[in-house]
Motif scaffolding. Structure first.
Motif, short mmCIF file in Angstrom:
data_model
loop_
_atom_site.label_atom_id
_atom_site.label_comp_id
_atom_site.label_asym_id
_atom_site.label_seq_id
_atom_site.Cartn_x
_atom_site.Cartn_y
_atom_site.Cartn_z
N VAL A 189 11.65 -69.94 63.36
CA VAL A 189 13.04 -70.60 63.08
C VAL A 189 14.15 -69.56 63.69
O VAL A 189 14.21 -68.53 63.38
N GLU A 190 14.84 -70.31 64.53
CA GLU A 190 15.95 -69.71 65.19
C GLU A 190 17.43 -70.01 64.51
O GLU A 190 17.46 -71.18 64.81
N ARG A 218 20.98 -78.53 66.37
CA ARG A 218 21.92 -79.61 66.96
C ARG A 218 23.47 -79.17 67.00
O ARG A 218 24.04 -79.65 67.91
N SER A 219 23.79 -78.62 65.73
CA SER A 219 25.02 -78.14 65.46
C SER A 219 25.43 -76.84 65.58
O SER A 219 26.16 -76.49 64.53
N GLY A 220 24.39 -76.11 66.14
CA GLY A 220 24.68 -74.61 65.97
C GLY A 220 24.07 -73.92 64.92
O GLY A 220 24.10 -72.72 64.54
N THR A 221 23.35 -74.82 64.30
CA THR A 221 22.43 -74.55 63.19
C THR A 221 21.07 -73.92 63.28
O THR A 221 20.78 -73.82 64.59
N SER A 222 20.37 -73.78 62.33
CA SER A 222 18.82 -73.44 62.68
C SER A 222 17.88 -74.74 63.26
O SER A 222 18.35 -75.61 62.89
N ALA A 223 16.94 -74.18 63.98
CA ALA A 223 15.96 -75.12 64.06
C ALA A 223 14.55 -74.48 64.32
O ALA A 223 14.50 -73.12 64.58
N LEU A 224 13.28 -75.36 63.94
CA LEU A 224 12.26 -74.78 64.27
C LEU A 224 12.04 -74.93 65.87
O LEU A 224 12.11 -75.89 66.45
N VAL A 225 11.56 -73.89 66.47
CA VAL A 225 11.31 -73.45 67.86
C VAL A 225 9.86 -73.02 68.02
O VAL A 225 9.35 -72.20 67.54
N GLU A 260 0.99 -79.05 72.27
CA GLU A 260 -0.59 -79.21 72.25
C GLU A 260 -0.91 -79.23 73.87
O GLU A 260 -0.41 -80.23 74.66
N ALA A 261 -1.77 -78.42 74.23
CA ALA A 261 -2.39 -78.25 75.44
C ALA A 261 -1.23 -78.33 76.71
O ALA A 261 -1.66 -78.99 77.67
N THR A 262 -0.25 -77.58 76.46
CA THR A 262 0.75 -77.42 77.39
C THR A 262 1.54 -76.08 77.33
O THR A 262 1.14 -75.17 76.28
N THR A 263 2.55 -75.79 78.13
CA THR A 263 3.41 -74.62 77.86
C THR A 263 4.93 -75.27 77.91
O THR A 263 5.28 -76.33 78.23
N GLY A 264 5.81 -74.31 77.51
CA GLY A 264 7.35 -74.59 77.56
C GLY A 264 7.66 -74.31 76.15
O GLY A 264 7.29 -73.66 75.34
N ARG A 265 9.19 -74.90 75.93
CA ARG A 265 9.78 -74.52 74.60
C ARG A 265 10.39 -75.74 74.17
O ARG A 265 10.99 -76.57 75.00
N VAL A 266 10.07 -76.04 72.81
CA VAL A 266 10.52 -76.93 72.18
C VAL A 266 11.35 -76.72 70.94
O VAL A 266 10.66 -75.92 70.27
N ALA A 267 12.22 -77.72 70.60
CA ALA A 267 13.01 -77.46 69.22
C ALA A 267 12.83 -78.67 68.43
O ALA A 267 12.99 -79.67 69.01
#
Length: 520
Positions: free
Chosen positions: A43-44, A49-56, A154-161
């Motif tokens: 969690v970052e 979305r609004s400068g709050t936290s998200a699961l990354v 799953e079965a890939t790379t990158g960053r998602v939030a």
């Protein structure tokens, strides 16, 4: 090894419907009981979305393609027998294209029940994109033993939030309100029950006469298909090029409808290739990427309705074959909205013919759990395609293994007639809930399935459709030989069999129930 984190879910229970699970990741302990950072999930603050936290979830390219996910186990006793809506906001950076279409960014449920495991999920793009809302609706089986919610890669790379994730129980569906129209068109105005076939794009007069006289079919689903399936040249065509192709196909249909009339064959016009075609590699339709394709699609149906509204051979209009949306850009209509507008435009021109609508994605039975009847439109028939279990019906196609028998164990579970009935239950449930007709526009099994498996599968599917009184079209007649009931089970034999195959004899026995036309 999958980096999967089991997390206790925070729940808000509000009676029989409403929010069940929500997570904004601004909670005091958003991942209580789990350590996400070691697997690239954390969690970052400030990432929301609004400068709050998200699961990354972050898997750099140097780590290699793999899977990292966070899983919540939900209270199955509260969810059994309900329809649930899962939604989340997702943002991605450099997510690599995964090996399979069902890999990639995961907003997914895992349902376990007596019929086996199911993994319904939201369609999410790869690459990079800003905050976008994604979601899906699913019916939870009455006998579900567990329900898990998974977010990750799953079965890939990158960053998602991920942010503002919710799971909501939907209220029970209510029957649609009857239209105030004084003259409701009858969607079954053809020659009684419709039992027929999907036809290939090269079928001509002699083929149609064979279909009626040799086999006894009384119906064809006439596919307007450009350049093969799923990806033809339409994805790169200009509007003028598309219209030239379409006009040629409509001319061909108009030339052959007198033959159909003479032979007692009722026609359903199927737009198999809409403007914009399908994206290479994803099969997402171009009309769910660009507004100009949606407007062109609506004009296509105005053109078809004007041309065939007075042709008694044409039973109805199948708006589009197996819609696939992917993530929808802002300002575009989703499929129910686009289907409703197309139906309105057709009804402004033709008040009599049936309008056939398939759910997304791919026209599968489960799609009707995420669909509602088109409001205010008379004479709509709802259609699904039956290819379940897919590994069996499509064995030897698209990389699927061969040697799978029916009835038998397929992908770890037993499949027989009652399992087919359960697979079709969403369509049966939709029919009961809304008192609307169901049409099976495609069903098949590859001809080289072992032994009598293909025939046995077709027999059980048709028996169920006959029991329910559904109209149907087998896929396919004189199209690709892999689906042909006129070819033997030998995949190396490219020619039709000189004698009736077991599948051909089966279909002929059901076509024999069709009423025959009066002599011309």
């Amino acid at each position: 090894m999958l980096g999967t984190l089991a997390v206790a879910a925070s729940l808000v229970l509000l009676g029989d419907s409403g929010p069940v699970f929500s997570r904004s990741f601004d909670e005091a302990k958003p991942l209580e009981g789990a350590s996400a950072s070691k697997d690239g999930a954390r969690v970052e603050k400030g990432a929301g979305r609004s400068g709050t936290s998200a699961l990354v979830v972050d898997r750099p390219a140097s780590a290699g393609a793999g899977s990292t996910s966070v899983r919540w186990s939900l209270p199955v006793e509260k969810l059994r027998g309900t329809r649930v809506r899962v939604e989340a906001y997702v943002k991605a950076d450099d997510v690599a294209k995964p090996p399979k279409s069902y890999n990639g960014v995961k907003v997914m449920l895992h349902l376990k029940g007596g019929a086996g495991d199911e993994w319904p999920q939201a369609p999410v793009d790869t690459g990079s994109f800003g905050w976008t809302r994604v979601g899906f609706t699913r019916a939870v089986p009455d006998d579900a033993s567990s329900v898990d919610l998974t977010l990750g890669l799953e079965a890939t790379t990158g960053r998602v939030a991920f942010d503002d994730v919710t799971l909501t129980i939907l209220p029970p569906r209510r029957p649609a309100v009857a239209s105030a129209s004084a003259s409701k068109p009858d969607p079954r105005h053809g020659p009684g029950r419709l039992r027929g076939v999907m036809i290939g794009t090269k079928v001509d007069a002699d083929d149609l006469r064979d279909l009626a006289r040799k086999y006894g079919a009384n119906h064809v689903r006439w596919q307007l298909l450009w350049g093969g399936f799923p990806n033809g040249p339409a994805d790169k065509a200009t509007p003028a090029e598309y219209d030239r192709w379409l006009d040629g196909e409509l001319d061909r249909l108009a030339r052959l409808t007198p033959v159909c009339r003479q032979e007692g064959i009722t026609v359903l016009i199927d737009v198999h290739t809409p403007p914009g075609g399908r994206e290479q590699g994803t099969s997402v339709m171009g009309m769910f990427r660009k507004a100009e394709h949606q407007e062109h699609f609506l004009k296509v149906w105005e053109k078809i309705a004007k041309r065939f509204r007075d042709d008694p051979v044409v039973w109805g209009y199948d708006l589009v074959n197996e819609p696939v949306l992917g993530m929808l850009p802002d300002g575009l209509r989703n499929w129910p909205e686009l289907a409703l507008e197309a139906a309105r435009r057709v009804r402004a021109i033709d008040q009599k013919k049936a309008i056939i609508v398939e759910p997304a994605p791919w026209g599968g039975p489960d799609g009707l759990d995420d669909f509602e009847p088109l409001p205010g439109i008379d004479g709509v028939v709802y259609s699904v395609h039956m290819y379940l279990p897919h590994k069996f019906t499509h064995q030897g196609v698209h990389g699927n293994p061969t040697g799978l028998s029916y009835p038998g164990v397929i992908e770890g579970k037993r499949w027989d007639k009652e399992d087919l009935r359960r697979a079709l239950e969403p369509a049966r449930r939709f029919e009961r809930d809304y008192n609307v007709p169901i049409y099976i526009g495609e069903f098949s099994a590859i001809r080289w399935a072992p032994g009598s498996s293909a025939r046995d599968y077709l027999r059980d599917v048709i028996d169920i459709m006959e029991e329910y009184g559904w109209d149907w079209a087998y896929h396919a007649y004189r199209e690709w030989p892999g689906w042909s009931f006129e070819h033997t089970s030998n995949p190396d034999d490219p020619k039709p069999s000189p004698t009736l195959t077991d599948r051909g004899a089966l279909l002929k026995s059901y076509f024999a129930r069709n009423p025959r036309p009066a002599a011309p």
